[in-house]
Design a protein around this motif. Sequence first.
Motif, PDB file in Angstrom:
ATOM      1  N   ALA A  87     -33.094  32.788 -37.880  1.00 62.20           N
ATOM      2  CA  ALA A  87     -31.940  31.921 -37.735  1.00 62.20           C
ATOM      3  C   ALA A  87     -31.752  31.762 -36.127  1.00 62.20           C
ATOM      4  O   ALA A  87     -32.069  32.584 -35.247  1.00 62.20           O
ATOM      5  CB  ALA A  87     -30.598  32.323 -38.317  1.00 62.20           C
ATOM      6  N   ASP A  88     -30.960  30.525 -35.872  1.00 64.99           N
ATOM      7  CA  ASP A  88     -30.617  30.423 -34.424  1.00 64.99           C
ATOM      8  C   ASP A  88     -29.548  31.332 -33.923  1.00 64.99           C
ATOM      9  O   ASP A  88     -28.508  31.111 -34.482  1.00 64.99           O
ATOM     10  CB  ASP A  88     -30.266  28.858 -34.208  1.00 64.99           C
ATOM     11  N   THR A  89     -29.558  32.144 -33.405  1.00 66.25           N
ATOM     12  CA  THR A  89     -28.781  33.198 -32.972  1.00 66.25           C
ATOM     13  C   THR A  89     -28.067  32.992 -31.442  1.00 66.25           C
ATOM     14  O   THR A  89     -27.669  33.874 -31.022  1.00 66.25           O
ATOM     15  CB  THR A  89     -29.285  34.658 -33.012  1.00 66.25           C
ATOM     16  N   GLY A  90     -28.615  31.842 -30.823  1.00 65.73           N
ATOM     17  CA  GLY A  90     -28.045  31.488 -29.663  1.00 65.73           C
ATOM     18  C   GLY A  90     -29.068  31.700 -28.574  1.00 65.73           C
ATOM     19  O   GLY A  90     -30.152  31.910 -28.878  1.00 65.73           O
ATOM     20  N   PRO A  91     -28.856  31.438 -27.391  1.00 69.35           N
ATOM     21  CA  PRO A  91     -29.780  31.215 -26.190  1.00 69.35           C
ATOM     22  C   PRO A  91     -30.309  32.568 -26.261  1.00 69.35           C
ATOM     23  O   PRO A  91     -29.833  33.699 -26.216  1.00 69.35           O
ATOM     24  CB  PRO A  91     -29.085  31.099 -24.978  1.00 69.35           C
ATOM     25  N   ASP A  92     -31.697  32.638 -25.921  1.00 74.66           N
ATOM     26  CA  ASP A  92     -32.441  33.999 -25.958  1.00 74.66           C
ATOM     27  C   ASP A  92     -33.903  33.687 -25.051  1.00 74.66           C
ATOM     28  O   ASP A  92     -34.461  32.767 -25.003  1.00 74.66           O
ATOM     29  CB  ASP A  92     -33.297  34.095 -27.228  1.00 74.66           C
ATOM     30  N   VAL A  93     -33.834  34.521 -24.244  1.00 71.25           N
ATOM     31  CA  VAL A  93     -34.991  34.269 -22.884  1.00 71.25           C
ATOM     32  C   VAL A  93     -36.102  34.419 -23.650  1.00 71.25           C
ATOM     33  O   VAL A  93     -36.876  33.909 -23.177  1.00 71.25           O
ATOM     34  CB  VAL A  93     -34.671  35.759 -22.187  1.00 71.25           C
ATOM     35  N   ASP A  94     -36.360  35.288 -24.696  1.00 71.57           N
ATOM     36  CA  ASP A  94     -37.531  35.022 -25.249  1.00 71.57           C
ATOM     37  C   ASP A  94     -38.179  33.780 -26.072  1.00 71.57           C
ATOM     38  O   ASP A  94     -39.217  33.687 -26.535  1.00 71.57           O
ATOM     39  CB  ASP A  94     -37.767  36.304 -26.431  1.00 71.57           C
ATOM     40  N   SER A  95     -36.934  33.066 -26.395  1.00 73.42           N
ATOM     41  CA  SER A  95     -37.321  32.074 -27.203  1.00 73.42           C
ATOM     42  C   SER A  95     -37.736  30.897 -26.410  1.00 73.42           C
ATOM     43  O   SER A  95     -37.932  29.806 -27.192  1.00 73.42           O
ATOM     44  CB  SER A  95     -35.973  31.692 -27.990  1.00 73.42           C
ATOM     45  N   ALA A  96     -37.993  30.803 -25.160  1.00 74.12           N
ATOM     46  CA  ALA A  96     -38.415  29.496 -24.438  1.00 74.12           C
ATOM     47  C   ALA A  96     -39.723  29.270 -24.804  1.00 74.12           C
ATOM     48  O   ALA A  96     -40.562  30.118 -24.812  1.00 74.12           O
ATOM     49  CB  ALA A  96     -38.200  29.853 -23.008  1.00 74.12           C
ATOM     50  N   GLY A  97     -39.808  28.036 -24.964  1.00 77.06           N
ATOM     51  CA  GLY A  97     -41.409  27.542 -25.591  1.00 77.06           C
ATOM     52  C   GLY A  97     -41.249  27.587 -26.884  1.00 77.06           C
ATOM     53  O   GLY A  97     -40.147  27.734 -27.761  1.00 77.06           O
ATOM     54  N   ALA A  98     -42.281  27.445 -27.783  1.00 82.27           N
ATOM     55  CA  ALA A  98     -42.549  27.431 -29.105  1.00 82.27           C
ATOM     56  C   ALA A  98     -42.453  28.933 -29.412  1.00 82.27           C
ATOM     57  O   ALA A  98     -42.942  29.772 -29.104  1.00 82.27           O
ATOM     58  CB  ALA A  98     -43.580  26.777 -29.822  1.00 82.27           C
ATOM     59  N   ARG A  99     -41.206  29.235 -30.482  1.00 83.94           N
ATOM     60  CA  ARG A  99     -41.067  30.702 -31.030  1.00 83.94           C
ATOM     61  C   ARG A  99     -42.152  31.014 -32.080  1.00 83.94           C
ATOM     62  O   ARG A  99     -42.339  30.416 -32.844  1.00 83.94           O
ATOM     63  CB  ARG A  99     -39.904  30.911 -31.500  1.00 83.94           C
ATOM     64  N   HIS A 100     -43.059  32.162 -31.763  1.00 87.73           N
ATOM     65  CA  HIS A 100     -43.997  32.609 -32.548  1.00 87.73           C
ATOM     66  C   HIS A 100     -44.983  31.546 -32.973  1.00 87.73           C
ATOM     67  O   HIS A 100     -44.867  31.337 -34.329  1.00 87.73           O
ATOM     68  CB  HIS A 100     -43.377  33.312 -33.701  1.00 87.73           C
ATOM     69  N   PRO A 101     -45.611  30.921 -32.180  1.00 91.42           N
ATOM     70  CA  PRO A 101     -46.567  29.525 -32.277  1.00 91.42           C
ATOM     71  C   PRO A 101     -47.634  29.844 -33.346  1.00 91.42           C
ATOM     72  O   PRO A 101     -47.873  29.168 -34.210  1.00 91.42           O
ATOM     73  CB  PRO A 101     -47.125  29.243 -31.119  1.00 91.42           C
ATOM     74  N   LEU A 102     -48.093  31.153 -33.626  1.00 89.59           N
ATOM     75  CA  LEU A 102     -49.151  31.502 -34.433  1.00 89.59           C
ATOM     76  C   LEU A 102     -48.678  31.754 -35.846  1.00 89.59           C
ATOM     77  O   LEU A 102     -49.440  31.168 -36.768  1.00 89.59           O
ATOM     78  CB  LEU A 102     -49.670  32.789 -34.173  1.00 89.59           C
ATOM     79  N   ALA A 103     -47.164  32.221 -36.076  1.00 87.51           N
ATOM     80  CA  ALA A 103     -47.036  32.184 -37.138  1.00 87.51           C
ATOM     81  C   ALA A 103     -46.486  30.801 -37.879  1.00 87.51           C
ATOM     82  O   ALA A 103     -46.417  30.702 -39.043  1.00 87.51           O
ATOM     83  CB  ALA A 103     -45.693  33.172 -37.327  1.00 87.51           C
ATOM     84  N   GLN A 104     -46.192  29.885 -36.761  1.00 86.14           N
ATOM     85  CA  GLN A 104     -45.848  28.623 -37.201  1.00 86.14           C
ATOM     86  C   GLN A 104     -46.845  27.511 -37.472  1.00 86.14           C
ATOM     87  O   GLN A 104     -46.792  26.345 -37.941  1.00 86.14           O
ATOM     88  CB  GLN A 104     -44.888  27.827 -36.210  1.00 86.14           C
ATOM     89  N   GLY A 105     -48.053  28.329 -37.172  1.00 84.13           N
ATOM     90  CA  GLY A 105     -49.410  27.648 -37.354  1.00 84.13           C
ATOM     91  C   GLY A 105     -49.638  26.473 -36.315  1.00 84.13           C
ATOM     92  O   GLY A 105     -50.488  25.550 -36.283  1.00 84.13           O
ATOM     93  N   LEU A 106     -49.015  26.524 -35.061  1.00 82.72           N
ATOM     94  CA  LEU A 106     -49.048  25.731 -33.562  1.00 82.72           C
ATOM     95  C   LEU A 106     -50.291  26.097 -33.203  1.00 82.72           C
ATOM     96  O   LEU A 106     -50.601  25.127 -32.139  1.00 82.72           O
ATOM     97  CB  LEU A 106     -47.768  25.717 -32.715  1.00 82.72           C
TER      98      LEU A 106
END
Length: 311
Positions: A87-106
């Motif tokens: 879920a979107d838990t707010g701004p996160d330094v780690d979330s810049a860019g696509a979050r976990h692109p491998l898991a999303q198939g990106l």
Amino acid sequence: MTVTERSPVASVVDRARALYGLSRGTQATLSVAQPLVAALLADPSPPPGRLALATVGGLAGFLAVFATNDLMDAGVDKRRFGARLRADTGPDVDSAGARHPLAQGLLTRRFALGWIGGLSVLALVIGALLDPVCVLLFLLAALLQVLYCRLATVTPYKFLVSGVMVAVGACAGWFAFSTTVDPLPLALFVLWMFAWEIGGRNIPNDLADVTEDVRLGVRTVPVVYGSRVAVRVAVAFLLVAFAASGALAAVAWPVFGAVGLVGTVVVGALTLLRPALLLVRDPGAALRAFNLATFHPVGVLAALVAGLLLR
């Protein structure tokens, strides 16, 4: 152009965004401050060319290690997205860019392996040019990262591995500029990095992910022992990191000077003590605490540089 078609520019941007997310580009870039502090402790007047080379090598190494983490955790992360646990838990330094692109198939696994391999080769070549010890430390940090990921569903005490990994990687900055060991400042530096990683990043991040980790079987301190214990552990390590950073600035007075020492204490109050207070008041503020603590080494580096310039 049809609705389903994408321009070459858009494809390149999407790929860059995915790679940035794979390597947690913001976090990796901020992490370069860790070995740079060690470098300046070892040599307060480093050759500019060597310092630039070490910075590039450090960035390549961090980008590779963070991407390795995402690669190793791709299976678990895919379950997060598949079960809609993320879920979107707010701004996160780690979330810049696509979050976990491998898991999303990106990104494909093959492309990710090529990216990690290229960055690793670059980091190893630069490390070899600086000092062979840097190569050994990078390889050890990479192995510890793999071990940490393997322990995800095994033990909550993997946070200790994470602390050692960060301390080991950061020490490469010292040996890139000095072949001698000054035991006290180097020991304080290791303790500082170890405690900061655990109290400032690892456990707060686990506190933010506790709901989904329970459903996925990931064993962390808040999952196994509860949020109250996790907060106590995080706060204890944050206090150790604050004390260690202050002691380091005092012991390395010729490097930090009065400005650097005062700056380090102020930075510690804002990025270590404040996150500790946030966690004590509300464990639900873990992500805010994580974000604040992430900037701590950068702040100390700024204080150190200011001290050097104003000596």
